[in-house]
Design a protein around this motif. Structure first.
Motif, short mmCIF file in Angstrom:
data_model
loop_
_atom_site.label_atom_id
_atom_site.label_comp_id
_atom_site.label_asym_id
_atom_site.label_seq_id
_atom_site.Cartn_x
_atom_site.Cartn_y
_atom_site.Cartn_z
N MET A 133 0.83 -1.21 0.00
CA MET A 133 0.00 0.00 0.00
C MET A 133 0.86 1.25 0.00
SD MET A 133 -3.08 1.26 2.54
CE MET A 133 -2.05 1.93 3.84
N GLN A 134 0.47 2.22 -0.83
CA GLN A 134 1.06 3.54 -0.80
C GLN A 134 0.53 4.26 0.42
OE1 GLN A 134 0.35 5.38 -4.58
NE2 GLN A 134 2.52 5.67 -4.99
N ALA A 135 1.42 4.93 1.15
CA ALA A 135 1.02 5.59 2.39
C ALA A 135 -0.05 6.64 2.17
CB ALA A 135 2.25 6.20 3.06
N SER A 136 -0.10 7.21 0.97
CA SER A 136 -1.09 8.26 0.67
C SER A 136 -2.27 7.71 -0.12
CB SER A 136 -0.42 9.38 -0.12
OG SER A 136 0.15 8.88 -1.33
N PHE A 137 -2.46 6.40 -0.11
CA PHE A 137 -3.50 5.79 -0.93
C PHE A 137 -4.88 6.35 -0.59
CE2 PHE A 137 -6.59 2.29 -1.62
CZ PHE A 137 -6.45 2.16 -3.00
N ASP A 138 -5.67 6.58 -1.62
CA ASP A 138 -7.04 7.08 -1.51
C ASP A 138 -7.09 8.46 -0.88
OD1 ASP A 138 -9.71 6.89 -2.05
OD2 ASP A 138 -10.20 5.49 -0.45
N GLY A 139 -6.00 9.22 -1.01
CA GLY A 139 -5.97 10.59 -0.53
C GLY A 139 -5.97 10.74 0.98
N GLN A 140 -5.63 9.68 1.70
CA GLN A 140 -5.65 9.73 3.16
C GLN A 140 -4.23 9.67 3.72
OE1 GLN A 140 -8.26 6.73 4.82
NE2 GLN A 140 -9.71 6.88 3.13
N ASP A 141 -4.02 10.36 4.82
CA ASP A 141 -2.75 10.23 5.53
C ASP A 141 -2.70 8.84 6.16
OD1 ASP A 141 -1.98 12.79 4.86
OD2 ASP A 141 -2.84 13.67 6.69
N LEU A 142 -1.50 8.33 6.31
CA LEU A 142 -1.35 6.97 6.84
C LEU A 142 -2.00 6.83 8.21
CD1 LEU A 142 -0.14 4.18 6.24
CD2 LEU A 142 1.93 4.92 7.45
N ASP A 143 -1.81 7.81 9.07
CA ASP A 143 -2.36 7.74 10.43
C ASP A 143 -3.88 7.74 10.45
OD1 ASP A 143 0.19 7.68 11.41
OD2 ASP A 143 0.28 9.83 11.84
N GLU A 144 -4.50 8.23 9.37
CA GLU A 144 -5.96 8.31 9.32
C GLU A 144 -6.55 7.31 8.32
OE1 GLU A 144 -6.68 12.34 8.28
OE2 GLU A 144 -5.99 13.15 10.20
N ASN A 145 -5.72 6.49 7.73
CA ASN A 145 -6.15 5.54 6.72
C ASN A 145 -6.82 4.34 7.41
OD1 ASN A 145 -5.93 3.15 4.87
ND2 ASN A 145 -5.05 4.69 3.51
N SER A 146 -8.08 4.10 7.09
CA SER A 146 -8.84 3.05 7.77
C SER A 146 -8.33 1.65 7.42
CB SER A 146 -10.33 3.17 7.47
OG SER A 146 -10.57 3.25 6.08
N PHE A 147 -7.76 1.49 6.21
CA PHE A 147 -7.21 0.17 5.89
C PHE A 147 -5.95 -0.09 6.70
CE2 PHE A 147 -4.58 -2.83 3.60
CZ PHE A 147 -5.49 -3.84 3.32
N HIS A 148 -5.10 0.93 6.83
CA HIS A 148 -3.90 0.77 7.65
C HIS A 148 -4.28 0.50 9.11
CE1 HIS A 148 0.21 1.18 8.98
NE2 HIS A 148 -0.14 2.15 9.82
N GLU A 149 -5.35 1.14 9.56
CA GLU A 149 -5.84 0.89 10.91
C GLU A 149 -6.29 -0.56 11.06
OE1 GLU A 149 -9.41 2.41 13.94
OE2 GLU A 149 -8.97 3.52 12.09
N LEU A 150 -6.93 -1.08 10.01
CA LEU A 150 -7.34 -2.48 10.03
C LEU A 150 -6.14 -3.40 10.15
CD1 LEU A 150 -9.44 -4.81 9.51
CD2 LEU A 150 -8.99 -4.47 7.07
N MET A 151 -5.10 -3.13 9.37
CA MET A 151 -3.90 -3.96 9.42
C MET A 151 -3.20 -3.85 10.76
SD MET A 151 -3.70 -5.60 6.58
CE MET A 151 -2.04 -6.23 6.76
N SER A 152 -3.19 -2.66 11.32
CA SER A 152 -2.48 -2.44 12.59
C SER A 152 -3.19 -3.09 13.77
CB SER A 152 -2.34 -0.94 12.85
OG SER A 152 -1.62 -0.32 11.80
N SER A 153 -4.51 -3.20 13.69
CA SER A 153 -5.28 -3.76 14.81
C SER A 153 -5.70 -5.22 14.58
CB SER A 153 -6.53 -2.91 15.04
OG SER A 153 -7.36 -2.89 13.88
N MET A 154 -5.30 -5.78 13.47
CA MET A 154 -5.69 -7.16 13.14
C MET A 154 -5.10 -8.14 14.15
SD MET A 154 -4.96 -9.15 9.54
CE MET A 154 -5.88 -7.90 8.62
N SER A 155 -5.86 -9.17 14.47
CA SER A 155 -5.38 -10.19 15.41
C SER A 155 -4.17 -10.89 14.81
CB SER A 155 -6.48 -11.22 15.69
OG SER A 155 -6.81 -11.94 14.53
#
Length: 223
Positions: A133-155
């Motif tokens: 994933m590009q950190a700026s994917f879908d025009g979102q900052d990485l810290d606010e990217n909901s997909f990155h949040e999903l990956m970070s909180s995944m079991s």
């Protein structure tokens, strides 16, 4: 009087009137079992396969249909079920082409998505071995990217089997501390994406060498 042949040893048995009557009175779908006097195996008979006379044989199943061979048609999912899947979340066309080409060259079946919502939906139905994933994917900052949040909180029971790569100008390629801070397995600077195939060929074996035995042991333990 009919002959009944044992399919196991080939011995022929005479079917008396009692056996014939029992066969004719059998309810549809039920079977009559006789014991072979020679080998002791069961001879299974049914009313639906009782001929008017002669030897009784159990009808074997029909051979499989192979007509599809001539057409070459076959469901793709059956063919590639063992090929690892990768998902690419990149909007820059050139970078996407480089990433997909590198993954395909390593034996992955790579698919792209247009936005975060589609990526999250796919995660509900498919198991991916690698995600880029590009950190700026879908025009979102990485810290606010909901997909990155999903990956970070995944079991970890699922996350540990996904090789997660982040691309962006803020990253230093192969910098593991930066990857760890971003809950990723690898970070790659944008200027290095032209060499993405070489990067993966180095990073993935190192990852598998480090964590492979640990993950295999977890599988053995059912975790």
């Amino acid at each position: 009087m009919m002959n009944i042949t044992c399919n196991a040893c080939g011995k022929a048995h005479k079917a008396n009137a009692k056996i014939e009557n029992s066969l004719r009175k059998l309810p549809s779908g039920q079977k009559l079992r006789l014991k072979c006097s020679q080998c002791g195996e069961s001879i299974v008979l049914g009313r639906d396969i009782l001929p008017g006379g002669g030897t009784i044989h159990v009808k074997p199943p029909e051979p499989p249909d192979t007509s599809w061979l001539a057409d070459g048609d076959y469901e793709e999912e059956s063919v590639v079920s063992d090929i690892p899947q990768a998902m690419v979340l990149v909007q820059d066309e050139k970078t996407e082409e480089q990433v997909v080409g590198a993954l395909t060259g390593l034996g992955y079946r790579a698919e792209t998505v247009d936005n975060v919502a589609d990526a999250i939906e796919k995660m509900q139905f498919f198991e991916y071995s690698s995600i880029v994933m590009q950190a700026s994917f879908d025009g979102q900052d990485l810290d606010e990217n909901s997909f990155h949040e999903l990956m970070s909180s995944m079991s970890m029971s699922r996350r540990r089997y996904i090789f997660y790569v982040l691309l962006g100008p803020q990253f230093k390629t192969f910098y593991n501390l930066q990857a760890l801070a971003c809950s990723a397995n690898l970070v790659v600077n944008d200027k290095d994406t032209a060499h993405f195939g070489v990067i993966l060929r180095k990073a993935i074996p190192e990852y598998e060498e480090l964590f492979g035995p640990f993950m295999e042991e977890l599988k053995v333990q059912g975790r």
